[in-house]
Motif scaffolding. Structure first.
Motif, PDB file in Angstrom:
ATOM      1  N   LYS A   9       0.827  -1.202   0.000  1.00 27.57           N
ATOM      2  CA  LYS A   9       0.000   0.000   0.000  1.00 27.57           C
ATOM      3  C   LYS A   9       0.862   1.252   0.000  1.00 27.57           C
ATOM      4  N   GLN A  10       0.421   2.210  -0.790  1.00 25.92           N
ATOM      5  CA  GLN A  10       1.084   3.509  -0.780  1.00 25.92           C
ATOM      6  C   GLN A  10       0.395   4.364   0.277  1.00 25.92           C
ATOM      7  N   VAL A  11       1.178   4.914   1.195  1.00 22.49           N
ATOM      8  CA  VAL A  11       0.588   5.666   2.320  1.00 22.49           C
ATOM      9  C   VAL A  11       1.272   7.017   2.506  1.00 22.49           C
ATOM     10  N   LEU A  12       0.592   7.868   3.240  1.00 23.30           N
ATOM     11  CA  LEU A  12       1.181   9.106   3.725  1.00 23.30           C
ATOM     12  C   LEU A  12       2.356   8.713   4.630  1.00 23.30           C
ATOM     13  N   ASP A  13       3.491   9.366   4.478  1.00 21.30           N
ATOM     14  CA  ASP A  13       4.678   9.014   5.271  1.00 21.30           C
ATOM     15  C   ASP A  13       4.350   9.008   6.775  1.00 21.30           C
ATOM     16  N   PRO A  14       4.456   7.839   7.428  1.00 24.35           N
ATOM     17  CA  PRO A  14       4.099   7.792   8.852  1.00 24.35           C
ATOM     18  C   PRO A  14       5.046   8.606   9.744  1.00 24.35           C
ATOM     19  N   GLU A  15       6.208   8.956   9.213  1.00 25.16           N
ATOM     20  CA  GLU A  15       7.164   9.744  10.008  1.00 25.16           C
ATOM     21  C   GLU A  15       6.968  11.249   9.779  1.00 25.16           C
ATOM     22  N   ILE A  16       5.844  11.609   9.167  1.00 24.13           N
ATOM     23  CA  ILE A  16       5.565  13.008   8.863  1.00 24.13           C
ATOM     24  C   ILE A  16       5.600  13.867  10.137  1.00 24.13           C
ATOM     25  N   PRO A  17       6.281  15.037  10.074  1.00 34.51           N
ATOM     26  CA  PRO A  17       6.241  15.905  11.265  1.00 34.51           C
ATOM     27  C   PRO A  17       4.815  16.419  11.490  1.00 34.51           C
ATOM     28  N   LEU A  18       4.461  16.544  12.757  1.00 32.88           N
ATOM     29  CA  LEU A  18       3.100  16.939  13.107  1.00 32.88           C
ATOM     30  C   LEU A  18       2.726  18.280  12.472  1.00 32.88           C
ATOM     31  N   SER A  19       3.729  19.141  12.266  1.00 31.49           N
ATOM     32  CA  SER A  19       3.447  20.475  11.708  1.00 31.49           C
ATOM     33  C   SER A  19       2.950  20.389  10.260  1.00 31.49           C
ATOM     34  N   LEU A  20       3.263  19.287   9.574  1.00 36.42           N
ATOM     35  CA  LEU A  20       2.827  19.134   8.177  1.00 36.42           C
ATOM     36  C   LEU A  20       1.539  18.324   8.058  1.00 36.42           C
ATOM     37  N   PHE A  21       1.081  17.791   9.182  1.00 42.14           N
ATOM     38  CA  PHE A  21      -0.079  16.907   9.128  1.00 42.14           C
ATOM     39  C   PHE A  21      -1.374  17.676   9.395  1.00 42.14           C
ATOM     40  N   HIS A  22      -2.286  17.622   8.442  1.00 47.90           N
ATOM     41  CA  HIS A  22      -3.570  18.304   8.617  1.00 47.90           C
ATOM     42  C   HIS A  22      -4.716  17.397   8.181  1.00 47.90           C
ATOM     43  N   ILE A  23      -5.819  17.546   8.873  1.00 50.26           N
ATOM     44  CA  ILE A  23      -7.008  16.761   8.560  1.00 50.26           C
ATOM     45  C   ILE A  23      -8.021  17.647   7.839  1.00 50.26           C
ATOM     46  N   ASP A  24      -8.628  17.107   6.805  1.00 48.60           N
ATOM     47  CA  ASP A  24      -9.784  17.747   6.204  1.00 48.60           C
ATOM     48  C   ASP A  24     -10.987  17.174   6.947  1.00 48.60           C
ATOM     49  N   THR A  25     -11.536  17.958   7.885  1.00 45.20           N
ATOM     50  CA  THR A  25     -12.582  17.399   8.758  1.00 45.20           C
ATOM     51  C   THR A  25     -13.891  17.165   7.995  1.00 45.20           C
ATOM     52  N   GLU A  26     -14.082  17.903   6.887  1.00 44.51           N
ATOM     53  CA  GLU A  26     -15.271  17.689   6.053  1.00 44.51           C
ATOM     54  C   GLU A  26     -15.176  16.337   5.333  1.00 44.51           C
ATOM     55  N   ALA A  27     -14.054  16.163   4.637  1.00 44.36           N
ATOM     56  CA  ALA A  27     -13.846  14.931   3.861  1.00 44.36           C
ATOM     57  C   ALA A  27     -13.448  13.771   4.767  1.00 44.36           C
ATOM     58  N   LYS A  28     -13.107  14.076   6.028  1.00 47.69           N
ATOM     59  CA  LYS A  28     -12.671  13.082   7.007  1.00 47.69           C
ATOM     60  C   LYS A  28     -11.480  12.271   6.501  1.00 47.69           C
ATOM     61  N   GLN A  29     -10.461  12.983   6.052  1.00 48.41           N
ATOM     62  CA  GLN A  29      -9.209  12.325   5.672  1.00 48.41           C
ATOM     63  C   GLN A  29      -8.054  13.313   5.763  1.00 48.41           C
ATOM     64  N   ALA A  30      -6.834  12.777   5.738  1.00 44.27           N
ATOM     65  CA  ALA A  30      -5.667  13.643   5.825  1.00 44.27           C
ATOM     66  C   ALA A  30      -5.472  14.370   4.501  1.00 44.27           C
ATOM     67  N   ILE A  31      -4.937  15.580   4.588  1.00 45.21           N
ATOM     68  CA  ILE A  31      -4.597  16.330   3.376  1.00 45.21           C
ATOM     69  C   ILE A  31      -3.130  16.025   3.077  1.00 45.21           C
ATOM     70  N   PRO A  32      -2.859  15.347   1.948  1.00 42.71           N
ATOM     71  CA  PRO A  32      -1.454  14.981   1.685  1.00 42.71           C
ATOM     72  C   PRO A  32      -0.614  16.241   1.477  1.00 42.71           C
ATOM     73  N   PRO A  33       0.461  16.419   2.239  1.00 41.99           N
ATOM     74  CA  PRO A  33       1.278  17.616   2.069  1.00 41.99           C
ATOM     75  C   PRO A  33       2.082  17.546   0.772  1.00 41.99           C
ATOM     76  N   LYS A  34       2.197  18.690   0.099  1.00 46.19           N
ATOM     77  CA  LYS A  34       2.946  18.719  -1.168  1.00 46.19           C
ATOM     78  C   LYS A  34       4.423  18.440  -0.935  1.00 46.19           C
ATOM     79  N   ALA A  35       4.904  18.860   0.247  1.00 40.15           N
ATOM     80  CA  ALA A  35       6.337  18.760   0.526  1.00 40.15           C
ATOM     81  C   ALA A  35       6.807  17.324   0.745  1.00 40.15           C
TER      82      ALA A  35
END
Lengths: 263, 330
Positions: A9-35
């Motif tokens: 499975k391709q996933v969002l990097d689990p080691e992502i710093p918390l500062s780059l991690f954001h939730i789209d509460t409407e769509a109920k999923q993480a917003i993949p950071p461009k960086a």
């Protein structure tokens, strides 16, 4: 020649710093950071390593299956560079990260379509959804056994020998092929490909199938309603012990632990 | 919706006793069953376990289903999933609770696929939705960076529950309940997998999962020798040493010492985090710890948002002084 299938499975990097991690509460999923590009889920890398260890010692073809709405070709192709022989990508608008049932059905359909399989390897669990159900689901749909949390996998004649770590020891299990095995980090880290491996990876075959080509139902398949998704608020009540030096702070810390009776 | 009713709890057995997770699940199950006005049933699977039925009743079960068979002495996925499915078909519960343990992690998804329903893994909280009366299940996603709350559309609603996430029920030996013995009815010829060998390993020292005190180091420790000071603290406090992923990848410590969603989940009374930033992936592995202590030279490190007590200090200077002080006061 043995046929080994590895589900990755391709996933969002689990080691992502918390500062780059954001939730789209409407769509109920993480917003993949461009960086940060996605990665292959860590336990799935262990599953591929388990397959490659078998291929090191006997004739085997390793097919990697990956599923998603839209897969990053560079990320999934790294499995070919590491030593897999071919890639099968299951891509469809209906595929999501949080529908275990549809995911297991689609992968099982792809495995049936491939036809030849002696061993199916998955990671213990994906690092984003954290559930560890797809491997067991595939086994249930295909009507074959599943052995989870393997630390070592060997193909011996027409049997598969699996070492499994237990809370207080380990066991060795023998299963007839075909079988689904899920791998843990104890298998070992995925080998690092060299420059020439990336060159040869570009020549390896990639097949793409959508839900229609797999012949599976995609409408209204989810068993769950996601009520909400949120980032847990930490209390932020850390008591920082001050002192003139690191040594003094450390002594105060020891005394504090004694005072609150945790030591 | 089908007419499933009641809460069914899988009670694991360790060392001839109900496992701690069993009493925690009976605690959660009693609360949910009471709220729904339904019955709480327990299922016990094993060999020579008849003596434990009264204990399950004392912890709140109205009915106890017992499958007592020599072939079920140890957990194995095939026979256990077969007998679990048999019990579930007989009881037709609305909710099934299992532990997020090596057996629960197998049985919950297996039952979900066999019964055409869904399983929610690693639940940290369980509530009944007041309007729909469905089970609201909270679990970590994205390596603990977020939490999801979900309900299952189909019955039975299956939840695998994290160890120590629920309060055990209060034992009351005067409680009465019904015991139902069920034949395992296993046909050994139908079992495809075979356990060739089972070895119990006695680890030197205290096991990470059982430790009351965990001392964990991160990338900042910088070397295998750096971990010796953590070992010394663990020795003084009768604890165990854990690590984040980078020290394991660098082989400073063994892979089995990794704490986090991709490693081990621990719930000690005291967690001492040394030179680690506090990535969510790691923090999720010790979420329910009573007291978290952080030693880090970066005051902005995420670990201070999670910790209860902290010092902003270089571990190389702090640990020798910390060890010396501990030797004086304990």
């Amino acid at each position: 020649m043995k046929n080994i299938i590895v589900c990755m499975k391709q996933v969002l990097d689990p080691e992502i710093p918390l500062s780059l991690f954001h939730i789209d509460t409407e769509a109920k999923q993480a917003i993949p950071p461009k960086a940060m590009p996605p990665v292959l889920s860590p336990f799935d890398e262990n599953a591929l390593e388990a397959a490659l260890k078998i291929k090191d010692v006997q004739e085997a073809t390793v097919t990697v299956i990956s599923l998603g709405k839209k897969l990053n070709r560079v990320v999934v192709s790294s499995a070919l560079a590491a030593g897999a022989d071919q890639l099968v990508l299951l891509q469809d608008e209906s595929f999501g990260d949080f529908n275990t049932y549809l995911t297991a059905n689609a992968i099982a359909a792809a495995i049936k379509k491939l036809g030849q399989y002696d061993l199916i390897l998955c990671g213990l669990q994906a690092s984003d959804t954290n559930t560890g159900q797809v491997g067991i689901g595939i086994a249930s749909i295909l009507g074959i056994p599943c052995i989870t949390a393997a630390s070592k996998v060997e193909l011996v004649d027409d049997k598969i020998k699996i070492e499994k770590a237990l809370a207080d020891g380990h066991e060795v299990i023998e299963a007839p092929s075909p079988v689904v095995v899920t791998a843990t980090y104890e298998v070992g880290a995925l080998r690092e490909p060299g420059v020439e491996d990336f060159m040869s990876a570009s020549k390896k075959p990639i097949t793409i199938w959508n839900a229609g080509e797999l012949g599976i139902e995609t409408g209204n398949t989810n068993r769950f309603d996601l009520v909400k998704m949120y980032q847990p608020a930490h209390e932020g009540k850390c008591e920082i012990l001050e002192g003139a030096s690191s040594e003094e702070k450390a002594e105060k810390l020891a005394l504090k632990l004694k005072e609150i009776k945790v030591i | 919706m089908s007419e499933n009713t009641g809460v069914l709890v899988h009670c694991e057995i360790t060392g001839g006793k109900l496992a701690p997770i069993a009493t925690e699940l009976l605690g959660a199950g009693s609360r949910l069953a009471t709220e729904l006005g339904q019955e709480l049933s327990a299922v016990l699977i094993g060999n020579d376990i008849g003596g434990l039925t009264q204990e399950a009743i004392a912890y709140g079960a109205n009915k106890v289903y017992v499958i007592d068979d020599p072939s079920l002495q140890y957990y194995a996925i095939e026979p256990y999933s077969m007998v679990m499915e048999k019990i579930v078909q007989q009881v037709l519960p609305s909710i099934i609770l299992l532990g997020q343990t090596s057996s629960g992690r197998d049985l919950a998804p297996w039952l979900a696929f066999r019964l055409n329903t869904g399983a929610t893994m690693d639940c940290m909280a369980l509530e009944i939705d007041p309007a729909s009366k469905r089970l609201l299940m909270t679990r970590p996603v994205y390596g603990g960076n977020a939490q999801a709350v979900q309900t299952c559309r189909t019955n039975p609603q299956i939840a695998a529950v994290r160890i120590k996430a629920m309060s055990p029920s209060v034992k009351d030996d005067t409680r009465q309940g019904q015991v139902l013995n069920v034949e395992a009815g296993l046909d050994s010829a139908s079992l495809k997998t075979r356990v060739l060998e089972r070895k119990v390993e006695t680890t030197a020292g205290i096991k990470l999962e059982d430790a009351r005190v965990v001392v964990a180091g991160g990338r900042g420790i910088g070397s295998a020798s750096g971990f010796q000071q953590l070992e010394e603290i663990a020795g003084l406090l009768h604890g165990a040493v854990g690590a984040t992923r980078p020290p394991c990848d660098a082989k400073w410590v063994s892979d089995s010492q990794q704490i986090g969603i991709t490693g081990k989940i621990v719930s000690p009374d005291l967690y001492i985090a040394v030179a680690l930033s506090g990535a969510s992936q790691h923090v999720s592995g010790f979420f329910s710890t009573k007291v978290i202590v952080a030693i880090n030279k970066d005051p902005e490190a995420n670990i201070f948002k999670v910790a209860h007590y902290g010092i902003v200090a270089d571990w190389k200077a702090a640990l020798p002084a910390f060890i010396a002080k501990l030797k004086q006061i304990i």
